[in-house]
Enzyme design. Structure first.
Site, PDB file in Angstrom:
ATOM      1  N   THR A  30       0.841  -1.200   0.000  1.00 49.35           N
ATOM      2  CA  THR A  30       0.000   0.000   0.000  1.00 49.35           C
ATOM      3  C   THR A  30       0.877   1.251   0.000  1.00 49.35           C
ATOM      4  O   THR A  30       1.865   1.321   0.740  1.00 49.35           O
ATOM      5  CB  THR A  30      -0.982   0.082   1.193  1.00 49.35           C
ATOM      6  OG1 THR A  30      -1.549   1.397   1.221  1.00 49.35           O
ATOM      7  CG2 THR A  30      -0.362  -0.208   2.545  1.00 49.35           C
ATOM      8  N   GLY A  50      -3.412   8.858   1.312  1.00 54.55           N
ATOM      9  CA  GLY A  50      -2.946   8.207   2.533  1.00 54.55           C
ATOM     10  C   GLY A  50      -4.034   8.016   3.559  1.00 54.55           C
ATOM     11  O   GLY A  50      -3.778   7.508   4.648  1.00 54.55           O
ATOM     12  N   ARG A 104       0.322   6.721  -7.317  1.00 61.56           N
ATOM     13  CA  ARG A 104       0.435   5.274  -7.107  1.00 61.56           C
ATOM     14  C   ARG A 104       0.671   4.517  -8.420  1.00 61.56           C
ATOM     15  O   ARG A 104       0.775   3.302  -8.419  1.00 61.56           O
ATOM     16  CB  ARG A 104      -0.787   4.743  -6.365  1.00 61.56           C
ATOM     17  CG  ARG A 104      -2.081   4.811  -7.128  1.00 61.56           C
ATOM     18  CD  ARG A 104      -3.256   4.335  -6.283  1.00 61.56           C
ATOM     19  NE  ARG A 104      -4.430   4.188  -7.100  1.00 61.56           N
ATOM     20  CZ  ARG A 104      -5.663   4.215  -6.642  1.00 61.56           C
ATOM     21  NH1 ARG A 104      -5.878   4.380  -5.348  1.00 61.56           N
ATOM     22  NH2 ARG A 104      -6.688   4.052  -7.440  1.00 61.56           N
ATOM     23  N   ASP A 154      -0.037   3.822   1.235  1.00 60.21           N
ATOM     24  CA  ASP A 154      -0.354   4.532   2.488  1.00 60.21           C
ATOM     25  C   ASP A 154       0.645   4.225   3.611  1.00 60.21           C
ATOM     26  O   ASP A 154       0.730   4.974   4.588  1.00 60.21           O
ATOM     27  CB  ASP A 154      -1.758   4.163   2.975  1.00 60.21           C
ATOM     28  CG  ASP A 154      -2.843   4.568   1.997  1.00 60.21           C
ATOM     29  OD1 ASP A 154      -2.515   5.251   1.008  1.00 60.21           O
ATOM     30  OD2 ASP A 154      -4.009   4.200   2.221  1.00 60.21           O
ATOM     31  N   LEU A 197      -1.910   9.507  -9.889  1.00 62.24           N
ATOM     32  CA  LEU A 197      -0.554   9.577 -10.464  1.00 62.24           C
ATOM     33  C   LEU A 197       0.465   9.039  -9.472  1.00 62.24           C
ATOM     34  O   LEU A 197       1.431   8.379  -9.830  1.00 62.24           O
ATOM     35  CB  LEU A 197      -0.200  11.028 -10.808  1.00 62.24           C
ATOM     36  CG  LEU A 197      -0.992  11.666 -11.941  1.00 62.24           C
ATOM     37  CD1 LEU A 197      -0.697  13.154 -12.010  1.00 62.24           C
ATOM     38  CD2 LEU A 197      -0.640  10.998 -13.261  1.00 62.24           C
TER      39      LEU A 197
HETATM   40  O1  F6P Z   1      -5.607   2.241  -0.737  1.00 60.19           O
HETATM   41  C1  F6P Z   1      -4.740   3.266  -0.918  1.00 60.19           C
HETATM   42  C2  F6P Z   1      -5.356   4.515  -1.468  1.00 60.19           C
HETATM   43  O2  F6P Z   1      -4.490   4.891  -2.490  1.00 60.19           O
HETATM   44  C3  F6P Z   1      -5.595   5.609  -0.427  1.00 60.19           C
HETATM   45  O3  F6P Z   1      -4.470   6.367  -0.179  1.00 60.19           O
HETATM   46  C4  F6P Z   1      -6.687   6.413  -1.065  1.00 60.19           C
HETATM   47  O4  F6P Z   1      -7.441   7.101  -0.108  1.00 60.19           O
HETATM   48  C5  F6P Z   1      -7.481   5.366  -1.739  1.00 60.19           C
HETATM   49  O5  F6P Z   1      -6.610   4.336  -2.089  1.00 60.19           O
HETATM   50  C6  F6P Z   1      -8.222   5.838  -2.955  1.00 60.19           C
HETATM   51  O6  F6P Z   1      -8.877   4.759  -3.492  1.00 60.19           O
HETATM   52  P1  F6P Z   1      -9.787   4.783  -4.775  1.00 60.19           P
HETATM   53  O7  F6P Z   1      -8.883   4.866  -5.954  1.00 60.19           O
HETATM   54  O8  F6P Z   1     -10.532   3.494  -4.705  1.00 60.19           O
HETATM   55  O9  F6P Z   1     -10.648   5.998  -4.659  1.00 60.19           O
END
Ligand code: F6P
Length: 415
Positions: free
Chosen positions: A143, A192, A305, A145, A303
């Site tokens: 993750t 995060g 991730r 996060d 972006l």
């Molecule tokens: O699970 C990690 C994460 O990248 C968090 O940091 C973020 O709040 C969330 O996913 C966003 O998820 P989604 O793309 O499903 O809105």
């Protein structure tokens, strides 16, 4: 059971730039250890329940494919945010999963994911123990996060931190160039949820030739709008260009997320998580209207991730390592555990993969310790920076084709 030598692996939750490196580590190690088939769940456990899976040998044909996979962002197999019901609420779901595992002669189930995904490993391994079923269940941490307990850090965090710190430097350069005789405020919004690890990573932008962000707000500290206004006004007395990093998850004293003050979305996912978006925009609009100056919001959004083109080598290597370690663990009889990363030394940075009881990990959020945030709650400390720095080191050159990074993409027609 003795001839059940098949493994199934899935990816779950928000992707990272290196989640596929863990998949590559699982696949390669399973093959080296003599597992017969390595299946991939399509869209995690949610897809598995619909009997959606693929034999990974149809997708990965060579060491070159492994190398491409390590450099491919997003979940190669597809991801999901699916909450397994409690066993007593819906035993049929468990019966269905185990009947599919039996059909495929699965000896071990490996799940690459974050907090919510480790809940899945916990529930499935508990079910197998209670029912006396032979399958083993292992979690592989993932993750951006960095909020999983017991592990020094999570794969995916280092690469996102590297991208965020590098982009923060670039944004500061741009903003400085545009602030001649005029005020220029930029508010950066970083993911995060309830953990500020990634937002704190913007402090790494402070280098020899860059002053770094002026203020950093983490969700671990209650956000005070009045203090924030006062801080910005005080900074404007001494400088024209201000860059502020905020976590998407900062909350005001009554418990509302700052992004809810603008109230633009009520969407919640299967785990009850609100979609956090719009914090930077809300604050930039507020400053712009109250101070009568230009204020821009930059939302790093997905972006941060998916930027595998500038992933950290340390991160890619560790992601591969934890995938392999999960296979080794199940092969040696472990179940109901997650692979953790242990930091063995700082200089040179050395880490190892160990395993830990999933019950001490699932559903626990590991946030930034308060002592790693300054007294005013608007910057991180040197200890924080020292902790993150080794994780962003090194790079893994993408394979460039026609000027762009090449990726390995799932092809269900491939044999
Ligand atoms: O699970 C990690 C994460 O990248 C968090 O940091 C973020 O709040 C969330 O996913 C966003 O998820 P989604 O793309 O499903 O809105």
């Amino acid at each position: 059971m003795a001839n059940k030598r098949n493994i199934i692996v899935g990816q779950s939750g928000g992707p990272t730039a290196v989640i596929n490196s863990s998949l590559a580590g699982v696949y390669k190690t399973a093959k080296e250890r003599g597992f017969h088939k390595v299946y991939g769940m399509l869209h995690g456990v949610q897809g598995l329940l619909d009997e959606q899976y693929v034999d990974l040998s149809t997708q990965i044909h060579s060491d070159m494919d492994i190398e491409l996979l390590k450099r491919t962002p997003s979940a190669f197999l597809g991801s999901c945010r699916y909450k397994l019901p409690e066993i007593h609420e819906n035993p049929e779901v468990y019966e269905k999963i185990f009947s599919i595992l039996d059909k495929l002669d699965i000896e071990a189930f490996i799940y690459i994911g974050g907090n919510d995904s480790m809940d899945t490993i916990k529930k499935l391994s508990d079910y197998a123990v209670v029912k006396g079923l032979p399958q083993k269940f292992l979690g592989v941490p993932k993750t951006i996060d960095n909020d999983l307990a017991m592990t020094d850090h999570t794969p995916g965090f280092g690469s996102a931190a590297k991208y965020i710190a590098a982009s923060t430097k670039e944004i500061i350069r741009d903003a400085l160039g545009m602030s001649y005789k005029k005020v220029n405020i930029t508010v950066l919004e970083i993911m995060g949820r309830n953990a500020g690890w990634l937002t704190g990573a913007t402090a790494l932008a402070k280098t020899e030739e860059c002053e770094g962000p002026d203020l950093i707000y983490l969700p671990e500290v209650t956000f005070d709008l009045d203090q924030f206004r006062a801080k910005v006004k005080a900074l404007l007395e001494v400088k024209q260009n201000i860059v502020i990093a905020v976590s998407e998850g900062i909350k005001v004293a009554d418990g509302r997320y700052v992004c809810e003050l603008a109230s633009n979305s009520d969407y919640v996912d299967a785990f009850g998580h609100k979609q956090l978006q719009g914090t930077a925009l809300y604050l930039a609009n507020l400053l712009s209207s109250e101070l009568g100056c230009k204020a821009r919001a930059v939302e790093f959004s997905i972006l941060q991730r998916s930027a595998s083109h500038m992933a950290s080598r340390t991160d890619i290597d560790e992601a591969f390592m934890v995938g392999g370690a999960a296979v080794k663990a199940v092969d040696e009889g472990d179940t109901g555990k997650m692979v953790i990363i242990t930091r063995k030394s700082e200089d040179p940075y050395v880490s190892t993969a160990d395993i830990y009881d999933i019950h001490r990990i699932a559903n626990i959020e590991h946030t930034v310790p308060r002592i790693w945030v300054n007294q005013e709650g608007d910057y991180v400390t040197e200890e924080f920076i020292d902790y993150v720095r080794p994780l962003i080191q090194g790079d893994y050159a993408p394979f460039i084709v026609n000027g762009l990074p090449q990726h390995l993409v799932l092809d269900l027609n491939r044999k």
